[in-house]
Design an enzyme around this catalytic site. Structure first.
Site, short mmCIF file in Angstrom:
data_model
loop_
_atom_site.label_atom_id
_atom_site.label_comp_id
_atom_site.label_asym_id
_atom_site.label_seq_id
_atom_site.Cartn_x
_atom_site.Cartn_y
_atom_site.Cartn_z
N SER A 127 0.83 -1.33 -0.02
CA SER A 127 0.05 0.20 -0.05
C SER A 127 0.82 1.24 0.05
CB SER A 127 -0.95 -0.09 1.13
OG SER A 127 -1.44 1.34 1.33
N TYR A 143 -1.85 -1.17 10.11
CA TYR A 143 -2.11 -1.58 8.83
C TYR A 143 -0.81 -0.96 7.98
CZ TYR A 143 -3.61 -1.87 3.89
OH TYR A 143 -3.63 -2.27 2.25
#
Length: 224
Positions: A127, A143
């Protein structure tokens, strides 16, 4: 025929990747916790699979050894996100996210090493939230930090296996209209569809290892 393993294939980008690789004539091993509608996909072997469970990985290795022999492409697409203020995150919250996004990826790659060839390609789906200098968002500390760890792991493994292979690269994705995006940003809709991103990942996984190794590449039009 080339063989590909795709994790996190029950929906979103993973499901679209399974469809594309199948349409292109690859022999696909699809891994996810829930069943897929794969009866019409001739070359797909689906396993109900929990990447955090050692017994799931051992079962996979047995199947690879008996039916496939080699793995040309591994796409580590499975991921976990917890959206919670930092002060409310427990140690277990952090561990559960890192277990899926980092620790289990490590275990899967280690067990598959004997089946990779020099020109095999491991693509880690990360990401933009795991990139230094990118926009960061409240609630995503577990995350984003796990995806940062995955990016560093990619760089280290590419160096360690430079001579023997496989190749390792990380695609750090921006906003894609997936269930995980809706979990991270409720009410937000991305311009990029899972099918569009899966098409890009397919092209990268099948062609880019001749050019890229150990690279962490942002793939983003917006973030979020």
């Amino acid at each position: 025929m080339k063989n590909v393993i795709i994790t996190g294939s029950s929906s979103g980008i993973g499901l679209e990747l399974v469809k594309i690789f199948n349409d292109k004539g690859f022999k696909v091993i699809s891994l996810s916790r829930s069943n897929l509608p794969v009866k019409s996909l001739k070359q797909v072997k689906h396993l109900n699979f929990d990447i955090t469970k050692e017994e799931s990985i051992e079962k996979l290795i047995g199947i690879v050894n008996e039916e496939f022999g080699k793995i040309d492409i591994l796409i580590n697409n499975a991921g976990k996100l917890i959206n919670k203020p930092f002060k409310k995150l427990s140690k277990q919250d952090f561990y559960s996210v890192f277990d899926v996004n980092v620790f289990s990826v490590v275990s899967l790659i280690q067990k598959l090493l004997p089946f990779f060839k020099k020109d095999s390609h491991v693509v880690n789906i990360s990401s933009v939230g795991g990139l230094i200098g990118s926009s960061k968002f409240p609630g995503l500390s577990a995350y984003s930090s796990s995806k940062g760890a995955l990016n560093i792991l990619t760089e280290v493994l590419a160096t360690e296996y430079l001579e023997s292979g496989p190749k390792f690269n990380s695609l750090s994705l921006g906003s894609v209209n997936t269930p995980m995006l809706k979990e991270a940003f409720p009410g937000y809709s991305a311009q990029v569809s899972p099918k569009e991103m899966a098409s890009f990942i397919f092209n990268f996984a099948t062609t880019a290892s001749n050019i890229f190794n150990g690279k962490v590449i942002p793939v983003s039009s917006t973030n979020p």
